[in-house]
Design a protein around this motif. Structure first.
Motif, short mmCIF file in Angstrom:
data_model
loop_
_atom_site.label_atom_id
_atom_site.label_comp_id
_atom_site.label_asym_id
_atom_site.label_seq_id
_atom_site.Cartn_x
_atom_site.Cartn_y
_atom_site.Cartn_z
N ASP A 79 0.86 -1.18 0.00
CA ASP A 79 0.00 0.00 0.00
C ASP A 79 0.90 1.24 0.00
N ARG A 80 1.00 1.89 -1.16
CA ARG A 80 1.99 2.96 -1.31
C ARG A 80 1.63 4.22 -0.54
N ASP A 125 7.14 10.95 -11.39
CA ASP A 125 6.51 12.20 -11.85
C ASP A 125 5.14 12.37 -11.21
N TRP A 126 4.40 11.25 -11.13
CA TRP A 126 3.06 11.31 -10.52
C TRP A 126 3.14 11.69 -9.05
N MET A 127 4.10 11.06 -8.33
CA MET A 127 4.25 11.36 -6.91
C MET A 127 4.66 12.80 -6.68
N TYR A 163 -4.03 4.44 -3.62
CA TYR A 163 -3.06 4.88 -4.61
C TYR A 163 -3.41 4.28 -5.98
N PHE A 164 -3.68 2.98 -5.99
CA PHE A 164 -4.05 2.27 -7.22
C PHE A 164 -5.32 2.87 -7.81
N MET A 165 -6.33 3.12 -6.97
CA MET A 165 -7.59 3.67 -7.46
C MET A 165 -7.40 5.07 -8.05
N ASP A 166 -6.57 5.88 -7.38
CA ASP A 166 -6.34 7.23 -7.88
C ASP A 166 -5.74 7.22 -9.28
N LYS A 171 -23.35 6.30 -3.45
CA LYS A 171 -23.10 7.63 -4.03
C LYS A 171 -22.21 7.48 -5.25
N ASP A 172 -22.64 8.10 -6.34
CA ASP A 172 -21.83 8.14 -7.56
C ASP A 172 -21.00 9.42 -7.50
N PHE A 173 -19.67 9.26 -7.36
CA PHE A 173 -18.80 10.43 -7.20
C PHE A 173 -17.90 10.59 -8.42
N PRO A 174 -17.88 11.76 -9.04
CA PRO A 174 -17.10 11.97 -10.28
C PRO A 174 -15.65 12.34 -10.00
N GLY A 175 -14.86 11.42 -9.51
CA GLY A 175 -13.46 11.70 -9.23
C GLY A 175 -12.80 10.48 -8.64
N ASN A 176 -11.53 10.63 -8.23
CA ASN A 176 -10.83 9.50 -7.63
C ASN A 176 -11.02 9.49 -6.12
N TYR A 177 -10.33 8.53 -5.44
CA TYR A 177 -10.57 8.38 -4.02
C TYR A 177 -10.07 9.57 -3.21
N SER A 178 -8.90 10.09 -3.52
CA SER A 178 -8.37 11.24 -2.77
C SER A 178 -9.30 12.44 -2.87
#
Length: 596
Positions: free
Chosen positions: A177-178, A233-235, A467-470, A486-493
């Motif tokens: 789990d990063r 780069d992502w981090m 991290y994986f989900m994002d 709930k339908d949320f339009p974005g990633n987990y963070s």
């Protein structure tokens, strides 16, 4: 901090037959260090922990602990007497009500409610959580943890993150789990090529320094180099993105929704050119309801008149606490579990590929390459790209030598990786992945993320790996329990930040509500703030303001381009610490505001 050596490992070696795990490795662990042990599946991470705790023999070398140090060990697959109760499995607390109370508190955080239930009635995941509670409750000097976040939902992971991050605990843990590594650990040990490497920093720092090491050695294949460079780069972008305090008003929510739809539309244009065909109709969840009855004859609602129309090339994440119905939802989609009411209307061109938590049973005498070629000799990746079975296994980091190993020689993580390859090799156009990240090493996770980002089809992922989900999904279905989704339009963070701000806004609005003028002469059992809590509340407001100011200054400095490498590293480490401190203090502020 006084650097008291808790553990000193000198010239340790271990092999199984001709397979060398590690050779003459040395390292030490000091008081207060929080160390993450990483490495590819099969490099010997769990074996090393078993040797350090006396559960496995070493071939050579010395393991020296400080005198009288108490070590707590969480095994990857703990074993219990099936007849003993949950509480007895933690430890015998007879006559010690204070410890019983603490046990109840920790087990409640880990969603274990019935302390009298025999261990034999618990699932493997529940037993792992009891084992984790056992280790934490014994309060050892030195915690050795093998995959502590496996079988924990997001709420539990964040609680454990805070628990381990606080104070001067000494920890050595294997985890993939990063986010957990980044937020808890201050040192990373990497097992690679039978050697061990030490990085004095969190996961983001490890990525940077590992890349430097690999560039200097120039021994890594170009594909893996690019993976790490992309990850780095992502981090680097993440601290600024995570650090900003998003004021998620309603217009911000709609902006997220617009961006998510735009990403899906762009992917549709890009992937329509591929020759992996999937029609415009994917599936429609038509007002589906589902409920179970628990052992106490109480109805447990999973879905309640739920409607959803899935888009072409969509990548959706499914999150929520354990027991809210995530796996049941995808089993209904796949036709494994029937709904009570409503139906799933599936498009004719849809070919599902299902990666389940249970996994595939292999013939132990098969070779790895034979397992894959029994499915197909090659895989069509679309746009004229093809890979042979051997190339595909190499893409997922099975070396040519490993491909000719027998299945019985594989580690648990390598088996999970092989199972994943069998699902992908069937060339589906709709992947349904239920907890695909458990037991996979970080390098394999990076490969899988890259694969899914370019996958010319649809994806649903159930995962607790934030991290994986994002990195993979466009939006989320958040299962809140009792049929609420709930339908949320974005990633987990983004969801976590939005939810935190919504909770704070609700608490502030509640605090502003006018008090009833009607006098109540009866006993009021609502607890009021004590004098000490009032002082804490006032102090918290000042501390939050100071942290927000420090955060803003740091972000400006990091974006200025004027910092030296040392200053950049130091300030990059401080920024996530500020965020964690802010979260903790704001949560406490919310608790106290309820009493105000």
């Amino acid at each position: 901090m006084a650097q008291i050596p808790y553990l000193d490992v000198q010239n340790l070696s271990k092999s199984f037959g001709a397979d060398i795990m590690f050779n003459n490795i040395s390292f030490s662990i000091a008081e207060g260090q929080k160390i993450g042990l990483v490495g590819q599946n099969g490099t010997g991470k769990s074996t090393l922990l078993q040797i350090l705790t006396g559960h496995e023999s070493k071939d050579d070398g010395k393991i020296i602990y400080t005198n009288d140090i108490r070590v707590g060990y969480l095994e990857q697959q703990p074993k219990f007497d099936p007849q003993e109760s949950v509480l007895d499995a933690c430890f015998n607390h007879q006559g010690d009500p204070e410890k019983v109370l603490k046990a109840k508190q920790v087990l409640t955080q880990l969603k274990i409610q019935n302390l009298d239930q025999p261990m034999g009635q618990l699932s493997g995941g529940q037993q792992k959580r009891v084992a984790l509670a056992n280790v934490l409750l014994t309060e050892p000097d030195f915690l050795i943890l093998d995959e502590p976040t496996n079988h924990l939902d997001l709420e539990m992971i964040e609680w454990l993150e805070g628990y381990l991050g606080r104070g001067n605990k000494t920890i050595l843990m294997v985890t993939h789990d990063r986010f957990f590594l980044d937020r808890v650990c201050n040192t990373i040990l990497e097992l690679d090529n039978q050697s061990i490497y030490t990085y004095k920093g969190n996961y983001a720092y490890y990525l940077e320094k590992r890349q430097e090491r690999m560039d200097n050695m120039r021994a890594e294949i170009q594909h893996a180099k690019n993976l790490y460079r992309t990850e780095l780069d992502w981090m680097r972008r993440q601290p600024q993105a995570r650090g900003h305090k998003a004021k998620y008003r309603e217009d911000a929510f709609y902006e997220l929704e617009r961006v998510a739809k735009q990403r899906i539309e762009e992917r549709q244009v890009r992937l329509k050119a591929s020759n992996v065909y999937i029609g415009s109709k994917i599936f429609e969840c038509q007002y589906v309801s589902k409920a179970f009855t628990d052992h106490k004859d109480n109805p447990k609602v999973i879905l309640n008149n739920f409607y959803y129309n899935f888009s072409r090339f969509e990548k959706m994440g499914v999150v929520g606490n354990n027991g809210t119905g995530k796996s049941t939802f995808i089993k209904m989609l796949l036709g494994i579990v029937p709904p009570d009411d409503g139906r799933f209307d599936i498009g004719e061109t849809v070919r599902f590929g299902y990666f389940s938590q249970d996994g595939l049973k292999f013939d132990e005498q098969d070779k790895v390459i034979d397992v894959i070629t029994k499915i197909a000799d090659y895989i069509d990746l679309g746009s004229g790209r093809k890979m042979t079975a051997s190339q595909f296994l190499q893409f997922f980091l099975f070396t040519p030598e490993q491909q000719h190993n027998y299945v019985y020689k594989l580690s648990g993580g390598e088996r999970r990786k092989l199972y994943l390859c069998t699902v992908l090799m069937q060339n589906p156009n709709f992947l349904v992945l239920d907890e695909p990240t458990n037991d996979l090493d970080i390098q394999t996770l990076q490969v899988l993320e890259e694969y899914l980002q370019d996958f010319p089809g649809c994806v649903i992922v159930v995962s607790h790996d934030r991290y994986f989900m994002d990195k993979v999904v466009d939006h989320l279905l958040v299962f809140k329990g009792e049929g609420e989704i709930k339908d949320f339009p974005g990633n987990y963070s983004q969801y976590r930040e939005w939810n935190r701000m919504e909770t704070k806004k609700e608490a502030e609005n509640k605090a502003k509500e006018p008090k009833s003028e009607k006098k109540n002469y009866h006993h009021d059992d609502r607890r009021r703030m004590t004098y000490k809590e009032k002082q804490e509340f006032a102090t918290l407001e000042k501390e939050i303001e100071a942290l927000e100011k420090e955060q803003k200054t740091l972000e400006e400095q990091l974006c200025s381009g004027t910092l030296s490498v040392e200053e950049l590293t130091e300030k990059s480490k401080r920024l996530p610490q500020i965020k964690d401190e802010l979260e903790e203090k704001e949560f406490r502020w919310l608790e106290l505001s309820e009493l105000k």
